[in-house]
Design an enzyme around this catalytic site. Structure first.
Site, PDB file in Angstrom:
ATOM      1  N   CYS A 142      26.826 -10.848  25.279  1.00 49.00           N
ATOM      2  CA  CYS A 142      26.711 -11.964  26.216  1.00 49.00           C
ATOM      3  C   CYS A 142      27.123 -13.265  25.523  1.00 49.00           C
ATOM      4  O   CYS A 142      26.596 -13.590  24.463  1.00 49.00           O
ATOM      5  CB  CYS A 142      25.279 -12.065  26.725  1.00 49.00           C
ATOM      6  SG  CYS A 142      24.951 -13.571  27.640  1.00 49.00           S
ATOM      7  N   LYS A 169      47.987 -22.479  61.479  1.00 50.05           N
ATOM      8  CA  LYS A 169      47.514 -22.613  60.097  1.00 50.05           C
ATOM      9  C   LYS A 169      48.647 -22.414  59.099  1.00 50.05           C
ATOM     10  O   LYS A 169      49.423 -21.475  59.222  1.00 50.05           O
ATOM     11  CB  LYS A 169      46.410 -21.572  59.824  1.00 50.05           C
ATOM     12  CG  LYS A 169      45.110 -21.855  60.557  1.00 50.05           C
ATOM     13  CD  LYS A 169      44.477 -23.107  59.997  1.00 50.05           C
ATOM     14  CE  LYS A 169      42.993 -23.135  60.093  1.00 50.05           C
ATOM     15  NZ  LYS A 169      42.142 -22.542  59.223  1.00 50.05           N
ATOM     16  N   TYR A 186      40.595 -37.634  66.702  1.00 43.76           N
ATOM     17  CA  TYR A 186      41.562 -36.734  67.349  1.00 43.76           C
ATOM     18  C   TYR A 186      41.169 -36.330  68.763  1.00 43.76           C
ATOM     19  O   TYR A 186      41.788 -35.450  69.346  1.00 43.76           O
ATOM     20  CB  TYR A 186      41.794 -35.487  66.494  1.00 43.76           C
ATOM     21  CG  TYR A 186      40.542 -34.719  66.141  1.00 43.76           C
ATOM     22  CD1 TYR A 186      39.758 -34.130  67.122  1.00 43.76           C
ATOM     23  CD2 TYR A 186      40.166 -34.562  64.813  1.00 43.76           C
ATOM     24  CE1 TYR A 186      38.615 -33.429  66.795  1.00 43.76           C
ATOM     25  CE2 TYR A 186      39.029 -33.854  64.471  1.00 43.76           C
ATOM     26  CZ  TYR A 186      38.251 -33.286  65.471  1.00 43.76           C
ATOM     27  OH  TYR A 186      37.122 -32.595  65.141  1.00 43.76           O
ATOM     28  N   LYS A 208      46.319 -31.149  61.260  1.00 47.37           N
ATOM     29  CA  LYS A 208      44.911 -30.765  61.211  1.00 47.37           C
ATOM     30  C   LYS A 208      44.358 -31.186  59.854  1.00 47.37           C
ATOM     31  O   LYS A 208      44.714 -30.626  58.824  1.00 47.37           O
ATOM     32  CB  LYS A 208      44.791 -29.256  61.390  1.00 47.37           C
ATOM     33  CG  LYS A 208      43.374 -28.797  61.592  1.00 47.37           C
ATOM     34  CD  LYS A 208      43.348 -27.313  61.978  1.00 47.37           C
ATOM     35  CE  LYS A 208      41.926 -26.841  62.195  1.00 47.37           C
ATOM     36  NZ  LYS A 208      41.135 -26.882  60.967  1.00 47.37           N
ATOM     37  N   ASP A 241      41.759 -31.504  56.902  1.00 46.25           N
ATOM     38  CA  ASP A 241      40.714 -30.631  56.374  1.00 46.25           C
ATOM     39  C   ASP A 241      39.564 -31.493  55.855  1.00 46.25           C
ATOM     40  O   ASP A 241      39.541 -31.905  54.713  1.00 46.25           O
ATOM     41  CB  ASP A 241      41.313 -29.783  55.238  1.00 46.25           C
ATOM     42  CG  ASP A 241      40.477 -28.564  54.946  1.00 46.25           C
ATOM     43  OD1 ASP A 241      39.552 -28.285  55.733  1.00 46.25           O
ATOM     44  OD2 ASP A 241      40.754 -27.899  53.941  1.00 46.25           O
ATOM     45  N   GLU A 283      49.493 -32.608  66.396  1.00 46.05           N
ATOM     46  CA  GLU A 283      49.019 -33.529  65.360  1.00 46.05           C
ATOM     47  C   GLU A 283      48.559 -32.716  64.156  1.00 46.05           C
ATOM     48  O   GLU A 283      48.218 -31.545  64.295  1.00 46.05           O
ATOM     49  CB  GLU A 283      47.901 -34.431  65.888  1.00 46.05           C
ATOM     50  CG  GLU A 283      46.667 -33.683  66.340  1.00 46.05           C
ATOM     51  CD  GLU A 283      45.854 -34.471  67.368  1.00 46.05           C
ATOM     52  OE1 GLU A 283      45.223 -35.441  66.973  1.00 46.05           O
ATOM     53  OE2 GLU A 283      45.871 -34.090  68.551  1.00 46.05           O
ATOM     54  N   CYS A 294      24.704  -9.159  31.562  1.00 47.28           N
ATOM     55  CA  CYS A 294      23.808  -9.360  30.438  1.00 47.28           C
ATOM     56  C   CYS A 294      22.453  -8.860  30.938  1.00 47.28           C
ATOM     57  O   CYS A 294      21.961  -9.328  31.951  1.00 47.28           O
ATOM     58  CB  CYS A 294      23.731 -10.831  30.088  1.00 47.28           C
ATOM     59  SG  CYS A 294      22.414 -11.179  28.930  1.00 47.28           S
ATOM     60  N   CYS A 320      17.724 -14.204  28.718  1.00 46.99           N
ATOM     61  CA  CYS A 320      18.966 -14.958  28.535  1.00 46.99           C
ATOM     62  C   CYS A 320      18.827 -16.273  29.313  1.00 46.99           C
ATOM     63  O   CYS A 320      18.462 -16.259  30.483  1.00 46.99           O
ATOM     64  CB  CYS A 320      20.129 -14.146  29.090  1.00 46.99           C
ATOM     65  SG  CYS A 320      21.698 -15.020  29.062  1.00 46.99           S
ATOM     66  N   CYS A 363      23.654 -15.534  25.195  1.00 40.58           N
ATOM     67  CA  CYS A 363      22.519 -15.185  24.345  1.00 40.58           C
ATOM     68  C   CYS A 363      22.892 -14.236  23.207  1.00 40.58           C
ATOM     69  O   CYS A 363      22.092 -13.993  22.312  1.00 40.58           O
ATOM     70  CB  CYS A 363      21.384 -14.586  25.170  1.00 40.58           C
ATOM     71  SG  CYS A 363      21.799 -12.979  25.849  1.00 40.58           S
TER      72      CYS A 363
HETATM   73 ZN   LIG Z   1      22.801 -13.296  28.023  1.00 41.92          ZN
END
Ligand SMILES: [Zn+2]
Length: 667
Positions: free
Chosen positions: A407, A313, A227, A118, A120, A116, A425, A430, A410
């Protein structure tokens, strides 16, 4: 009983039967006989009658799926029969090996196999007593799960009452999931409403079942496939008989096939692998089980996995698409991670427009250019990733990705220390990192603020009551009292705990600042030599590496930290708030190696830890790299570059005998 009330009672019964029947046709058998409007009319009439005559409501009425207040948490449920996990086969050869093992163990007996798909999703166990649904639980660790009865009741595919003639106690098991169509619909709705979309159907299903408010679960279009059977399995001769029985009780069972030999099973697996995307929900393989219960019992299980079952799988799903650009995300720890922005592509029924590129080096190593056609892979609930590019498809318009030097959040300069894969950063103010820093600040090893854990910190940060670590000390009890979960007393307790943390000595404060590479031990070493003022006045890498135990990487990180104006301002604010920034008295090192830095390299007669202990026990510092500040190098056999460097720099080199002698001499 009056004639009228008897009529009403009968009508309610009639409506319940009708709603149950049509609900099963629709949610379980996918074969509705009446229109949605007709179904809704029946349901509505039942609900209205029950509202007018509450004494007629029974717990198994189809109207009783949602109700009650949100829970505080889930109760634990001990599974009467453990919910085992399956061993996996990634290649068909492993299925043949498994078949050979099964046959060897069964001897003369021939096995029959059931296959059968599988699904997920999230594994659950349902419990029916005398045909009534009484309890539902998650798999948990296989032995103990969580009681999610109220949430499972909201799933239409789970009958409140079984039909036919089920055993007195029956515990069907299955997988709760969301179809790909419903998943996409839900995400589109959320996107239109400006809400965050869900990453994948599996996580959504799992998250929905673990909601404390059943109302939320009810709003998610969940369904399930059964199942197997835990308790009550001994009523059946085997797996296929149990599945057929579940179906007859009105439960949803995934299509299954029965085969006599492994080659037919393999063909079935390969067939499914090809058309896995046609089923409309997420599947990650095919489960193969020995059919006969008696044979299953003889085969038994090893390490929580039955010998009589195996999961084949599928390979992860892969698709080609265009890498439109690379977007740099700043994580809570300040790490800059490149993310692929893709031309939307459907991978296994889920539309993917973002994928992981791991880090700068990964992009370089794989030779991936912006604008490339790339292969995106997705497996289960793992974040989709770009696995390779297809250089043949290039037009010449592609270009190399460059990590930003500032960054993106910031605007402060970023740093990537030598030998590390991650660019960060380093500005602790920040916004992307502020929350992480607050949590670190109050943690046990740092300022140890009782009551200010990650959860509360997140809440206060979200409410704007704490913007950075200095803000913790500006918090007032009056601001906390109106918040849910706070009373006057608890608010005062928190403020008191915050105030008390001001007594923590400078090494703790320095560690709490969260400077890269500055752990508690390193912070203590620095705090023995320098004060907060010294650090603010600007120290050089050389001044810092003079401290035994401080290497160049650490020194550079400290210099970088105090070079940033934002960080300097934060430190000044913390000083003004009364936190300790004064250097502490160092415990004078004693012993023959006091103040000496020793590097150990090569193969020695004893484990390295023995020598590290000897060095530290004699007042010295063990360091890993050789520099001009190194006092000795202890070299064993086959010592390589470190020995060379020591010779180059003129650092005294010792062998084991010389090392022992040095320790003796000093005593
Ligand atoms: Zn930053």
């Amino acid at each position: 009983m009056t004639e009228k009330s008897q009529d009403i009672r009968e009508r309610v019964e009639e409506l319940r039967e009708a709603v149950r029947y049509h609900s099963r046709r629709y949610y379980v058998e996918d074969a509705p006989e009446i229109s949605d409007a007709e179904y809704d009319a029946l349901y509505k009439e039942l609900a209205q009658l029950e509202a007018a005559y509450p004494e007629l409501i029974t717990p198994d009425s189809p109207t009783q799926r949602v109700g009650g207040e949100p829970l505080e948490g889930f109760e634990e449920v001990q599974h009467a029969v453990p919910m085992l996990s399956l061993s996996n086969a990634r290649k068909v050869e492993e299925l043949r090996e498994w078949d050979a093992r099964v046959r060897r163990l069964l001897g003369e007996d021939e096995p029959t196999y059931v296959t059968e798909l599988k699904v997920d999703g999230l594994a659950v166990s349902l419990r029916y007593e005398n045909g009534l649904f009484v309890r539902g639980a998650t798999r948990g660790n296989g032995t103990v799960g969580e009681d999610v009865t109220r949430n499972l009741r909201t799933i239409r595919a789970i009958p409140q009452k079984l039909s036919d003639d089920p055993p007195a106690v029956l515990e069907p098991r299955g997988e709760v999931y969301i179809s790909l169509e419903e998943f996409e619909k839900l995400n589109q709705k959320r996107e239109a409403a400006g809400e965050r979309t869900f990453a994948n159907p599996r996580n959504l299903a799992a998250g929905s079942i673990r909601q404390l408010d059943p109302g939320v679960t009810a709003s998610r279009p969940l369904t399930l496939f059964l199942y197997g059977v835990g308790e009550g399995y001994d009523n059946y001769a085997g797996h296929s008989e149990a599945l057929a029985a579940l179906k007859s009780y009105g439960l949803r069972v995934n299509p299954y096939e029965v085969y006599e030999d492994i080659e037919s099973v393999i063909e079935e697996c390969e067939r499914w692998a090809k058309k896995r995307e046609s089923v409309g929900y997420q599947v990650d393989g095919v489960v193969v089980k020995v059919d006969s219960r008696e044979q299953q019992e003889r085969l038994g299980s090893v390490q929580k996995a039955p010998r009589w079952a195996i999961a084949y799988k599928f390979e992860p799903l892969a698709r080609r698409t265009k890498l439109e650009k690379v977007w740099v995300n700043v994580g809570r720890t300040g790490a800059l991670t490149p993310q692929a922005v893709l031309a939307p592509v459907n991978v296994g029924g889920v539309t993917i427009s973002r994928a992981s590129l791991h880090n700068e080096d990964y992009i370089k190593e794989k030779g991936i250019l912006v604008g490339d056609t790339v292969v995106v892979e997705r497996a289960g609930d793992v974040i989709p990733q770009v696995v390779r590019s297809i250089p043949e498809e290039r037009t010449g318009a592609e270009y190399r990705f460059e990590m930003p030097t500032e960054c993106p959040v910031c605007g402060e300069p970023v740093s990537r220390p030598e030998g590390e894969a991650v660019t960060r950063c380093v500005n602790t103010r920040c916004p992307a990192q502020a929350l992480e820093h607050i949590t670190h600040w109050s943690s046990r090893g740092a300022m140890d603020i009782d009551g200010l854990g990650e959860k509360l910190a997140t809440r206060l940060f979200g409410l704007g009551l704490i913007k950075d670590v200095a803000g913790i000390y500006e918090l007032e009890a009056e601001q906390l009292v109106p918040l849910e979960g706070f009373g006057e007393k608890s608010a005062e307790n928190l403020v008191r705990a915050i105030e008390k943390s001001k007594e923590q000595p400078f090494p703790r404060v320095l560690y709490a600042l969260g400077i890269r590479h500055v752990g508690a031990v390193t912070a203590a070493l620095i705090a023995e030599r320098f004060s907060g003022e010294d650090l603010l006045n600007g120290l050089s890498v050389e001044q810092l590496t003079e401290i035994a135990g401080i290497g160049e990487v650490v020194a550079r990180a400290v210099v970088e930290y105090f070079a940033l104006e934002d960080n300097r301002e934060l430190v000044r604010r913390l000083m003004d708030l009364g936190l300790n920034f004064g250097a502490v008295e160092a415990a004078p090192a004693e012993g023959p190696l006091a103040g000496k830095r020793v590097v150990v390299t090569g193969t020695l007669s004893r484990p390295r830890s023995y020598f590290v202990e000897k060095i530290e026990g004699s007042g010295g510092t063990f360091t890993s790299s050789v520099s001009k500040n190194t006092d000795y190098v202890l070299a064993g056999e086959e010592a390589g570059s470190k020995l060379e460097k020591a010779r180059e720099l003129g650092v005294p080199v010792l062998d084991e005998a010389g090392f022992e002698e040095l320790l003796e001499r000093g005593r």
